[in-house]
Design an enzyme around this catalytic site. Structure first.
Site, mmCIF file in Angstrom:
data_model
loop_
_atom_site.group_PDB
_atom_site.id
_atom_site.type_symbol
_atom_site.label_atom_id
_atom_site.label_comp_id
_atom_site.label_asym_id
_atom_site.label_seq_id
_atom_site.Cartn_x
_atom_site.Cartn_y
_atom_site.Cartn_z
ATOM 1 N N GLU A 38 -41.239 -59.357 -81.861
ATOM 2 C CA GLU A 38 -40.832 -59.107 -83.250
ATOM 3 C C GLU A 38 -40.620 -57.616 -83.481
ATOM 4 O O GLU A 38 -39.667 -57.194 -84.148
ATOM 5 C CB GLU A 38 -41.910 -59.605 -84.234
ATOM 6 C CG GLU A 38 -42.183 -61.095 -84.164
ATOM 7 C CD GLU A 38 -43.306 -61.443 -83.190
ATOM 8 O OE1 GLU A 38 -43.385 -60.827 -82.107
ATOM 9 O OE2 GLU A 38 -44.093 -62.338 -83.520
ATOM 10 N N CYS B 116 -48.292 -61.585 -84.735
ATOM 11 C CA CYS B 116 -49.591 -60.907 -84.771
ATOM 12 C C CYS B 116 -49.680 -59.979 -85.992
ATOM 13 O O CYS B 116 -48.673 -59.703 -86.657
ATOM 14 C CB CYS B 116 -49.823 -60.118 -83.483
ATOM 15 S SG CYS B 116 -48.961 -58.531 -83.454
HETATM 16 N N1 THU Z 1 -46.763 -61.360 -78.509
HETATM 17 C C1 THU Z 1 -45.571 -61.247 -79.173
HETATM 18 O O1 THU Z 1 -44.535 -60.951 -78.570
HETATM 19 N N2 THU Z 1 -45.577 -61.460 -80.514
HETATM 20 C C2 THU Z 1 -46.683 -61.747 -81.243
HETATM 21 O O2 THU Z 1 -46.629 -61.734 -82.459
HETATM 22 C C3 THU Z 1 -47.929 -62.078 -80.564
HETATM 23 C C4 THU Z 1 -48.022 -61.686 -79.138
HETATM 24 C C5 THU Z 1 -46.769 -61.107 -77.062
HETATM 25 C C6 THU Z 1 -47.463 -59.851 -76.637
HETATM 26 C C7 THU Z 1 -47.852 -60.199 -75.213
HETATM 27 O O3 THU Z 1 -46.752 -59.896 -74.356
HETATM 28 C C8 THU Z 1 -48.056 -61.707 -75.232
HETATM 29 O O4 THU Z 1 -47.408 -62.168 -76.389
HETATM 30 C C9 THU Z 1 -49.519 -62.146 -75.271
HETATM 31 O O5 THU Z 1 -50.211 -61.479 -76.261
#
Ligand code: THU
Length: 137
Positions: free
Chosen positions: A62, A91
Site C-alpha cells: 500500500e 497495517c
Molecule cells: N504487508 C503489506 O504489504 N501490507 C500490509 O498492510 C501488511 C503487511 C507485507 C509486509 C511484509 O512484506 C509481509 O506483508 C508480511 O508482513
C-alpha cells in the site's frame, strides 16, 4: 469522478492489484501483497511489498503504491484495492499513510481469487487519526 465506484471499477482495481502482486518481493515473509490505487483523475498506480533481509526495512504494498503516486504528482485518491492470499487488512503504518491523503479513500480487500471480502473507508480503519489538523497551534 464521485467517490462511489461501480462494481466494474472495483473488479478492475482488484484485477490490477492481483496482477501487480506477482512482482512482490517476499523471500522472507512469503506473503505477497498487491495494491492498486485509483487516483481522482482515473489513473491506476500499483504497488507490491518488498521484503528486506534487514526486516524493518521491508515496505508494504500500500505504501509503495501511495509513494509512487505522490512522487508522480497525485495527491487525491478514490480507492485502493489490496490483494493477499487471505484478504489481509492494511497495517497501521499504511492506514496512517493513506489517512494523510484523505479519510474518504475507499479500501477494497480481496483475496488471490479476486473475491472482494470487505470494503470500508480509511476513516473506518483509523478513527481519531492524527492528521494535519493535529499540528495546528
Ligand atoms: N504487508 C503489506 O504489504 N501490507 C500490509 O498492510 C501488511 C503487511 C507485507 C509486509 C511484509 O512484506 C509481509 O506483508 C508480511 O508482513
Amino acid at each position: 469522478m464521485k467517490n462511489q465506484l461501480s462494481e466494474a471499477q472495483k473488479k478492475q482495481l482488484v484485477q490490477e492489484a492481483n496482477k501487480a502482486r506477482r512482482f512482490a518481493y517476499t523471500p522472507y515473509s512469503r506473503y505477497p501483497v498487491g495494491a492498486a490505487l485509483l487516483t481522482s483523475n482515473g489513473e491506476i498506480i500499483c504497488g507490491v511489498n518488498i521484503d528486506n533481509a534487514a526486516y524493518p526495512a521491508t515496505i508494504c504494498a500500500e505504501r509503495v503504491a501511495v509513494f509512487k503516486a505522490v512522487s508522480e504528482g497525485h495527491r487525491s485518491f478514490l480507492a485502493i484495492a489490496v490483494v493477499t492470499r487471505d484478504g489481509g487488512s492494511p497495517c497501521g503504518g499504511c492506514r496512517q499513510v493513506l489517512a494523510e491523503f484523505g479519510m474518504d479513500t475507499a479500501i477494497i480487500i480481496a483475496n488471490e481469487s479476486g473475491e472482494i471480502l470487505d470494503e470500508m473507508k480509511v476513516s473506518d480503519l483509523l478513527p481519531r487519526a492524527f492528521g494535519s489538523g493535529s499540528l495546528q497551534p
